[in-house]
Scaffold this motif. Structure first.
Motif, PDB file in Angstrom:
ATOM      1  N   THR A 105     -58.514 -70.091-137.152  1.00  0.00           N
ATOM      2  CA  THR A 105     -59.284 -69.972-138.387  1.00  0.00           C
ATOM      3  C   THR A 105     -59.226 -71.246-139.224  1.00  0.00           C
ATOM      4  OG1 THR A 105     -57.402 -69.033-139.599  1.00  0.00           O
ATOM      5  CG2 THR A 105     -58.872 -67.482-138.470  1.00  0.00           C
ATOM      6  N   ASP A 106     -58.322 -72.166-138.865  1.00  0.00           N
ATOM      7  CA  ASP A 106     -58.203 -73.399-139.636  1.00  0.00           C
ATOM      8  C   ASP A 106     -57.513 -74.458-138.775  1.00  0.00           C
ATOM      9  OD1 ASP A 106     -58.734 -74.432-142.431  1.00  0.00           O
ATOM     10  OD2 ASP A 106     -56.646 -75.047-142.164  1.00  0.00           O
ATOM     11  N   TYR A 134     -61.973 -76.217-137.448  1.00  0.00           N
ATOM     12  CA  TYR A 134     -62.203 -74.879-138.003  1.00  0.00           C
ATOM     13  C   TYR A 134     -61.812 -74.884-139.477  1.00  0.00           C
ATOM     14  CZ  TYR A 134     -62.220 -73.551-133.059  1.00  0.00           C
ATOM     15  OH  TYR A 134     -62.487 -73.463-131.720  1.00  0.00           O
ATOM     16  N   HIS A 135     -62.628 -74.186-140.285  1.00  0.00           N
ATOM     17  CA  HIS A 135     -62.337 -74.084-141.709  1.00  0.00           C
ATOM     18  C   HIS A 135     -62.653 -72.676-142.182  1.00  0.00           C
ATOM     19  CE1 HIS A 135     -61.837 -75.047-145.896  1.00  0.00           C
ATOM     20  NE2 HIS A 135     -63.094 -74.699-146.170  1.00  0.00           N
ATOM     21  N   SER A 136     -61.668 -72.036-142.758  1.00  0.00           N
ATOM     22  CA  SER A 136     -61.831 -70.676-143.260  1.00  0.00           C
ATOM     23  C   SER A 136     -62.277 -70.725-144.718  1.00  0.00           C
ATOM     24  CB  SER A 136     -60.506 -69.913-143.126  1.00  0.00           C
ATOM     25  OG  SER A 136     -60.646 -68.585-143.561  1.00  0.00           O
ATOM     26  N   VAL A 137     -63.576 -70.438-144.941  1.00  0.00           N
ATOM     27  CA  VAL A 137     -64.098 -70.425-146.310  1.00  0.00           C
ATOM     28  C   VAL A 137     -63.535 -69.240-147.068  1.00  0.00           C
ATOM     29  CG1 VAL A 137     -66.206 -70.310-147.695  1.00  0.00           C
ATOM     30  CG2 VAL A 137     -66.187 -71.596-145.547  1.00  0.00           C
ATOM     31  N   SER A 138     -63.464 -68.093-146.410  1.00  0.00           N
ATOM     32  CA  SER A 138     -62.884 -66.876-146.964  1.00  0.00           C
ATOM     33  C   SER A 138     -62.444 -65.997-145.803  1.00  0.00           C
ATOM     34  CB  SER A 138     -63.899 -66.139-147.848  1.00  0.00           C
ATOM     35  OG  SER A 138     -64.973 -65.638-147.059  1.00  0.00           O
ATOM     36  N   LEU A 141     -65.614 -65.432-143.644  1.00  0.00           N
ATOM     37  CA  LEU A 141     -66.463 -66.517-143.147  1.00  0.00           C
ATOM     38  C   LEU A 141     -65.600 -67.670-142.646  1.00  0.00           C
ATOM     39  CD1 LEU A 141     -69.240 -67.812-142.728  1.00  0.00           C
ATOM     40  CD2 LEU A 141     -69.117 -68.649-145.097  1.00  0.00           C
ATOM     41  N   ILE A 142     -65.821 -68.021-141.378  1.00  0.00           N
ATOM     42  CA  ILE A 142     -65.129 -69.151-140.761  1.00  0.00           C
ATOM     43  C   ILE A 142     -66.181 -70.104-140.199  1.00  0.00           C
ATOM     44  CG2 ILE A 142     -63.503 -69.891-138.977  1.00  0.00           C
ATOM     45  CD1 ILE A 142     -62.351 -67.027-139.084  1.00  0.00           C
ATOM     46  N   LEU A 143     -66.130 -71.366-140.601  1.00  0.00           N
ATOM     47  CA  LEU A 143     -67.039 -72.389-140.098  1.00  0.00           C
ATOM     48  C   LEU A 143     -66.327 -73.218-139.036  1.00  0.00           C
ATOM     49  CD1 LEU A 143     -68.597 -73.660-143.465  1.00  0.00           C
ATOM     50  CD2 LEU A 143     -69.441 -71.851-141.952  1.00  0.00           C
ATOM     51  N   SER A 202     -70.922 -70.314-137.427  1.00  0.00           N
ATOM     52  CA  SER A 202     -70.305 -69.591-138.544  1.00  0.00           C
ATOM     53  C   SER A 202     -69.925 -68.205-138.038  1.00  0.00           C
ATOM     54  CB  SER A 202     -71.268 -69.490-139.731  1.00  0.00           C
ATOM     55  OG  SER A 202     -72.467 -68.849-139.346  1.00  0.00           O
TER      56      SER A 202
END
Length: 263
Positions: A105-106, A134-138, A141-143, A202
């Protein structure tokens, strides 16, 4: 035909893994490109953490390949018909800063690998670089973004063998038939010396009643295969792309992915 592998993740408590592979496989492209390869051999490798988050993998392999052709093959493939022996040395350097290897997730992970001929009937050098972020916006939501680059080049005046040419893996360009982009010789896709892909997505992990076993994924795939060492006029430097939606289901028999893509 078959592949048997054994992995010891911590050989004699050394914090080093040992992996052995024995395989015999057939790639049959007689109906599409007029050739078939029988490949048999084994490999032995080890992996260890050189420094924190920096991993090194070293592998030595020996393979025997029989390349058969039919009357529908083009002249270049027919010239490469025969038997080949390869003694190869491969290494991979990985920098892994993911929060977890499965369902990250990150974080980021970068890998560079190279395959060198020690003794081979045709000498070529293969390079591959992959990167993922990977970047966890919330929590919902994972980008993510993944990049892929692979090259193969001959170290002498011979052309790269058709079975070693570069193609885009199907999972990196959904919506297209596997191996059906890039340079063509007549009606046959022949692969290239270079290939790259970029995957943007996403992920919505909690869309279905916060079910941890199902993720929804919106994606955009872009890829290209180019350069033909034996005939530059066959080059096809065109970026292909597709977009769509995927469902990742972590089922009782393992992770499954279902994709709908528009090329």
């Amino acid at each position: 035909k078959g592949k048997f592998s054994v992995l010891n993740p911590n050989y004699k408590n050394s914090d080093k893994s040992i992996k052995t592979i024995i395989e015999s496989s057939v790639d049959d492209f007689m109906s599409t490109s007029g050739y078939k390869t029988n490949r048999t051999g084994f490999s032995l490798g080890t992996e260890f953490e050189h420094r924190r988050d920096l991993f090194v993998n070293i592998e030595q392999s020996n393979y025997y390949e029989d390349l058969e052709t039919s009357s529908t093959a083009n002249n270049i493939i027919k010239k490469q018909e025969g038997n080949y022996f390869e003694n190869l040395l491969s290494y991979t350097i990985s920098y892994n800063r993911l929060d977890q290897n499965f369902q990250p997730t990150d974080g980021i992970i970068n890998r560079f690998s190279q395959t060198l001929p020690i003794y081979s009937d045709d000498k070529s050098i293969e390079n591959k670089f992959t990167s993922a972020a990977y970047h966890s916006v919330s929590d919902n939501l994972i980008l993510s973004a993944r990049f892929y680059l692979k090259t193969i080049n001959s170290l002498d005046d011979d052309d790269v063998r058709v079975s070693k040419r570069v193609f885009i893996p199907g999972r990196l360009l959904r919506g297209f038939e596997r191996g059906k982009i890039g340079p063509k010789d007549g009606s046959q896709f022949i692969g290239g010396n270079y290939a790259s892909a970029l995957n943007l997505s996403s992920t919505l992990p909690n869309l279905v009643f916060e079910n941890e076993n199902i993720d929804f994924n919106f994606f955009l795939d872009l890829a290209n295969v180019w350069e033909v060492d034996y005939n530059s006029s066959l080059d096809s430097n065109k970026i292909r792309s597709s977009s769509g939606i995927a469902v990742n289901w972590f089922s009782a028999i393992g992770p499954l992915t279902f994709s709908y893509a528009i090329p």
